[in-house]
Design a protein around this motif. Structure first.
Motif, PDB file in Angstrom:
ATOM      1  N   VAL A 252       0.790  -1.334  -0.123  1.00 53.52           N
ATOM      2  CA  VAL A 252       0.101  -0.025   0.107  1.00 53.52           C
ATOM      3  C   VAL A 252       1.079   1.310   0.069  1.00 53.52           C
ATOM      4  O   VAL A 252       0.591   2.357  -0.930  1.00 53.52           O
ATOM      5  CB  VAL A 252      -0.947  -0.112   1.098  1.00 53.52           C
ATOM      6  N   TRP A 253       2.021   1.274   0.850  1.00 50.87           N
ATOM      7  CA  TRP A 253       2.857   2.230   0.773  1.00 50.87           C
ATOM      8  C   TRP A 253       3.488   2.510  -0.417  1.00 50.87           C
ATOM      9  O   TRP A 253       3.770   3.739  -0.922  1.00 50.87           O
ATOM     10  CB  TRP A 253       3.796   2.019   1.994  1.00 50.87           C
ATOM     11  N   ALA A 254       3.941   1.382  -0.815  1.00 49.33           N
ATOM     12  CA  ALA A 254       4.650   1.272  -2.406  1.00 49.33           C
ATOM     13  C   ALA A 254       3.665   2.221  -3.315  1.00 49.33           C
ATOM     14  O   ALA A 254       4.291   2.629  -4.260  1.00 49.33           O
ATOM     15  CB  ALA A 254       4.913   0.040  -2.742  1.00 49.33           C
ATOM     16  N   ARG A 255       2.471   1.826  -3.276  1.00 45.91           N
ATOM     17  CA  ARG A 255       1.412   2.644  -4.393  1.00 45.91           C
ATOM     18  C   ARG A 255       1.418   3.782  -3.981  1.00 45.91           C
ATOM     19  O   ARG A 255       1.416   4.926  -5.014  1.00 45.91           O
ATOM     20  CB  ARG A 255       0.100   1.871  -4.092  1.00 45.91           C
ATOM     21  N   GLU A 256       1.360   4.363  -2.621  1.00 50.19           N
ATOM     22  CA  GLU A 256       1.163   5.881  -2.457  1.00 50.19           C
ATOM     23  C   GLU A 256       2.374   6.623  -2.942  1.00 50.19           C
ATOM     24  O   GLU A 256       2.218   7.806  -3.321  1.00 50.19           O
ATOM     25  CB  GLU A 256       0.919   5.882  -0.923  1.00 50.19           C
ATOM     26  N   GLU A 257       3.579   5.973  -2.806  1.00 50.25           N
ATOM     27  CA  GLU A 257       4.724   6.864  -2.898  1.00 50.25           C
ATOM     28  C   GLU A 257       5.770   6.030  -3.840  1.00 50.25           C
ATOM     29  O   GLU A 257       6.268   5.156  -3.386  1.00 50.25           O
ATOM     30  CB  GLU A 257       5.338   7.370  -1.678  1.00 50.25           C
TER      31      GLU A 257
ATOM     32  N   MET B  40      20.856  25.797  -2.146  1.00 44.39           N
ATOM     33  CA  MET B  40      19.659  26.427  -2.842  1.00 44.39           C
ATOM     34  C   MET B  40      18.926  25.700  -3.865  1.00 44.39           C
ATOM     35  O   MET B  40      17.836  25.807  -3.827  1.00 44.39           O
ATOM     36  CB  MET B  40      20.754  27.658  -3.621  1.00 44.39           C
ATOM     37  N   SER B  41      19.587  24.620  -4.463  1.00 43.70           N
ATOM     38  CA  SER B  41      18.876  24.066  -5.295  1.00 43.70           C
ATOM     39  C   SER B  41      18.129  22.867  -4.771  1.00 43.70           C
ATOM     40  O   SER B  41      17.247  21.996  -5.418  1.00 43.70           O
ATOM     41  CB  SER B  41      20.043  23.327  -6.289  1.00 43.70           C
ATOM     42  N   ARG B  42      18.265  22.622  -3.300  1.00 45.67           N
ATOM     43  CA  ARG B  42      17.268  21.679  -2.583  1.00 45.67           C
ATOM     44  C   ARG B  42      15.839  22.063  -2.914  1.00 45.67           C
ATOM     45  O   ARG B  42      15.379  22.940  -2.847  1.00 45.67           O
ATOM     46  CB  ARG B  42      17.685  21.608  -1.399  1.00 45.67           C
ATOM     47  N   SER B  43      15.312  20.710  -3.304  1.00 44.28           N
ATOM     48  CA  SER B  43      13.783  20.870  -3.622  1.00 44.28           C
ATOM     49  C   SER B  43      12.845  20.960  -2.109  1.00 44.28           C
ATOM     50  O   SER B  43      13.584  20.550  -1.100  1.00 44.28           O
ATOM     51  CB  SER B  43      13.334  19.541  -4.329  1.00 44.28           C
ATOM     52  N   LEU B  44      12.036  21.876  -2.283  1.00 44.67           N
ATOM     53  CA  LEU B  44      11.156  22.259  -1.366  1.00 44.67           C
ATOM     54  C   LEU B  44      10.187  21.079  -0.901  1.00 44.67           C
ATOM     55  O   LEU B  44       9.154  21.332  -0.245  1.00 44.67           O
ATOM     56  CB  LEU B  44      10.495  23.596  -1.002  1.00 44.67           C
ATOM     57  N   ALA B  45      10.115  19.952  -1.806  1.00 44.92           N
ATOM     58  CA  ALA B  45       8.946  19.295  -1.713  1.00 44.92           C
ATOM     59  C   ALA B  45       8.820  18.628  -0.225  1.00 44.92           C
ATOM     60  O   ALA B  45       9.872  18.134   0.378  1.00 44.92           O
ATOM     61  CB  ALA B  45       9.059  17.970  -2.925  1.00 44.92           C
ATOM     62  N   HIS B  46       7.569  18.119   0.087  1.00 46.45           N
ATOM     63  CA  HIS B  46       7.423  17.501   1.437  1.00 46.45           C
ATOM     64  C   HIS B  46       8.122  18.252   2.650  1.00 46.45           C
ATOM     65  O   HIS B  46       8.157  17.647   3.580  1.00 46.45           O
ATOM     66  CB  HIS B  46       7.878  16.114   1.531  1.00 46.45           C
TER      67      HIS B  46
ATOM     68  N   ARG C  88       6.617  12.345   6.681  1.00 53.34           N
ATOM     69  CA  ARG C  88       6.223  10.861   6.245  1.00 53.34           C
ATOM     70  C   ARG C  88       6.636  10.432   5.145  1.00 53.34           C
ATOM     71  O   ARG C  88       6.231   9.048   4.465  1.00 53.34           O
ATOM     72  CB  ARG C  88       4.723  10.954   6.148  1.00 53.34           C
ATOM     73  N   HIS C  89       7.443  11.085   4.210  1.00 59.08           N
ATOM     74  CA  HIS C  89       7.697  10.752   2.675  1.00 59.08           C
ATOM     75  C   HIS C  89       9.336  10.767   2.766  1.00 59.08           C
ATOM     76  O   HIS C  89       9.920  11.115   3.689  1.00 59.08           O
ATOM     77  CB  HIS C  89       7.123  11.874   1.767  1.00 59.08           C
ATOM     78  N   GLY C  90      10.070  10.460   1.552  1.00 59.51           N
ATOM     79  CA  GLY C  90      11.083  10.234   1.379  1.00 59.51           C
ATOM     80  C   GLY C  90      11.728   9.446   2.271  1.00 59.51           C
ATOM     81  O   GLY C  90      11.278   8.338   2.759  1.00 59.51           O
ATOM     82  N   PRO C  91      13.053   9.626   2.678  1.00 60.51           N
ATOM     83  CA  PRO C  91      13.870   8.659   3.782  1.00 60.51           C
ATOM     84  C   PRO C  91      12.970   8.246   5.066  1.00 60.51           C
ATOM     85  O   PRO C  91      13.029   7.208   5.582  1.00 60.51           O
ATOM     86  CB  PRO C  91      15.094   9.370   4.043  1.00 60.51           C
ATOM     87  N   GLY C  92      12.286   9.447   5.341  1.00 60.27           N
ATOM     88  CA  GLY C  92      11.505   9.234   6.628  1.00 60.27           C
ATOM     89  C   GLY C  92      10.539   8.158   6.578  1.00 60.27           C
ATOM     90  O   GLY C  92      10.176   7.503   7.466  1.00 60.27           O
ATOM     91  N   ARG C  93      10.322   7.817   5.403  1.00 60.51           N
ATOM     92  CA  ARG C  93       9.097   6.663   5.008  1.00 60.51           C
ATOM     93  C   ARG C  93       9.768   5.441   5.711  1.00 60.51           C
ATOM     94  O   ARG C  93       9.217   4.450   6.681  1.00 60.51           O
ATOM     95  CB  ARG C  93       8.920   6.579   3.747  1.00 60.51           C
TER      96      ARG C  93
END
Lengths: 130, 154
Positions: free
Chosen positions: A91-96, B1-7, B12-17
């Motif tokens: 599910v997580w893989a689908r989300e992100e 500067m070039s770092r993305s501001l996404a998330h 909960r996203h990226g490595p945090g996941r």
């Protein structure tokens, strides 16, 4: 922990080795920066089916009147978690769809493998606290 | 500067996941284990089982705060992970120095050896993640800070 490996019957060995292989493949895919793809998702699905079968095996054993050496509720706590792990990771893989979800697949597969083996230890009473 | 501001502000996203996934596993493990220990055989090893319960609470707080947005959650995460790191170091050392006080293992015994030392590595990685530019940016996001902890510092 005891050194006994008597709990490693063939289904347990299959779940353990299979889970570890999936964990390794997804780990390598993640290290290569790949988001969850066809192979990694298919492998995780396969693992999901495998652990589902593994849990059903214990259900059949219990319905036949056999019972675990360790506490039954603990066995089922492990089995239910094992069955949920790959599904949750998918599910997580689908989300992100980033490489990080591939690592999550790896974590889930590794944990499922270890917990499946632990369930067998509870069944055979290996390494239990007296 | 070039770092993305996404998330920004969202851990909960990226490595945090991945970190979140590991904390989820530890929450399931420690909460169920300590519930079992305390309800069935608390008197056998009260110290170890109390520490198990403390560890479980710390993992729950860490999981919830890491999954939440905003600077307050960021601070809670930093504190929870620091407590976790202190706990695994203290209990790890203690379990070597006074093994008779730990007839049954806790997650943190022997620096989390029974859990592949993940209990020792996880708070270090988590704190790095929280204090890294991504984490710091997450803290700045939503807070009133005006670039004091700008990306250039790190």
């Amino acid at each position: 922990m005891t050194g006994s490996s008597a709990y490693l019957d063939s289904p347990t060995l299959a779940a353990l080795v299979g889970g570890l292989v999936v964990a390794l493949v997804t780990l390598v895919a993640g290290l290569n920066g790949r988001p969850p793809g066809r192979v990694t998702v298919a492998l995780t699905l396969l693992l999901q089916l495998g652990v589902l079968g593994y849990a059903v095996l214990y259900l059949v054993r219990q319905l036949r009147g056999e019972s675990p050496v360790g506490p039954a509720w603990e066995l089922w706590a492990y089995l239910v978690t094992v069955v949920m792990l790959p599904a949750l990771a998918l599910v997580w893989a689908r989300e992100e769809r980033t490489r990080w979800s591939t690592f999550v697949l790896s974590v889930a597969a590794f944990t499922a493998a270890v917990m499946a083996a632990r369930a067998a230890q509870i069944w055979y009473g290996v390494g239990m606290t007296p | 500067m070039s770092r993305s501001l996404a998330h920004a502000g969202d851990r909960r996203h990226g490595p945090g996941r991945v970190i979140l996934a590991l904390y989820l596993v530890f929450v399931i493990g420690t909460v169920s284990r300590s519930a079992a220990q305390i309800s069935t055989r608390f008197s056998e090893a009260p110290l170890a089982y109390t520490l198990s319960a403390v560890a479980a609470v710390v993992y729950v707080v860490a999981l919830v705060s890491l999954a939440s947005r905003g600077p307050r959650a960021w601070w809670v995460s930093v504190v929870a992970l620091s407590v976790e790191l202190a706990g695994v170091l203290a209990v790890g050392a203690w379990s070597y120095l006074a093994p008779q006080m730990f007839p049954d293992a806790t997650v943190w015994s022997h620096f989390g050896q029974g859990y592949l030392f993940i209990p020792l590595v996880l708070p270090v990685v988590g704190l790095w993640w929280l204090l890294s530019p991504q984490g710091a940016r997450a803290q700045a996001h939503g807070a009133e800070s005006d670039g004091v902890e700008s990306d250039g510092v790190a």
